[in-house]
Enzyme design. Structure first.
Site, PDB file in Angstrom:
ATOM      1  N   ALA A 125      13.805 -17.197  14.920  1.00  0.00           N
ATOM      2  CA  ALA A 125      12.340 -17.258  14.871  1.00  0.00           C
ATOM      3  C   ALA A 125      11.711 -15.930  15.290  1.00  0.00           C
ATOM      4  O   ALA A 125      12.172 -15.270  16.217  1.00  0.00           O
ATOM      5  CB  ALA A 125      11.840 -18.373  15.782  1.00  0.00           C
TER       6      ALA A 125
ATOM      7  N   HIS B  54       0.843  -1.203   0.000  1.00  0.00           N
ATOM      8  CA  HIS B  54       0.000   0.000   0.000  1.00  0.00           C
ATOM      9  C   HIS B  54       0.874   1.247   0.000  1.00  0.00           C
ATOM     10  O   HIS B  54       1.979   1.226   0.528  1.00  0.00           O
ATOM     11  CB  HIS B  54      -0.903   0.040   1.243  1.00  0.00           C
ATOM     12  CG  HIS B  54      -1.799  -1.134   1.380  1.00  0.00           C
ATOM     13  ND1 HIS B  54      -2.969  -1.255   0.669  1.00  0.00           N
ATOM     14  CD2 HIS B  54      -1.682  -2.268   2.102  1.00  0.00           C
ATOM     15  CE1 HIS B  54      -3.543  -2.395   0.974  1.00  0.00           C
ATOM     16  NE2 HIS B  54      -2.780  -3.041   1.840  1.00  0.00           N
TER      17      HIS B  54
END
Length: 154
Positions: free
Chosen positions: A127, A80
């Site tokens: 992670a 966007h």
């Protein structure tokens, strides 16, 4: 896939779309989306993707022997515009820049790699990290945003 978009897959690729085959489980099947006719995706040999996603506006290049941990996501676009005026209605002015994941990189579970990033060969991303800057070869990075942790000794 839009007509004209380019995809190249190497051999030995494993796309894991079922939690039965992924110890930590996955949130969704593997999703690969090329967003326009000029998009280019290259995936090398022996790449594993577990429930991850790749969205390509311009170009994403993934080397050989790369592992994308459960639910990892790579994108070369902001999706966007930054300005609030047309954020919901326009794709004009959307930031996009090539992403390169070099050979033998391991992205841990739930890693997000943002536009313009290069991750150097043999590197590991911990992670849950968000990668917004380049990572040199042979390093471990982790965090939000991802930061240097240590060198990988060979």
């Amino acid at each position: 896939m839009p007509k004209g978009a380019e995809v190249k897959f190497g051999t030995g690729i494993r796309l894991i779309s079922d939690s039965y085959f992924s110890e930590p489980g996955i949130n969704h099947p593997v999703m690969i989306r090329l967003m326009n006719k000029n998009a280019k995706l290259t995936v090398g040999n022996n790449v594993g993707i577990s429930g991850g996603g790749i969205c390509v506006q311009t170009e994403v290049e993934i080397g050989n022997d790369v592992m994308l941990g459960a639910n990892s996501f790579i994108t070369d676009t902001d999706f966007h515009p930054v300005g609030p005026e047309n954020r919901r209605r326009s794709r004009e002015g959307v930031g996009t820049k090539k992403v390169t994941i070099e050979d033998n990189v391991f992205l841990g579970m739930n890693v997000i790699v943002l536009k313009g990033v290069t991750i150097g060969k043999n590197s590991i991303v911990g992670a849950g990290s968000v990668v917004a800057t380049d990572i040199p070869p042979n390093q471990i990075w982790a965090g939000v945003p991802a930061k240097f942790v240590k060198e990988i000794k060979s």
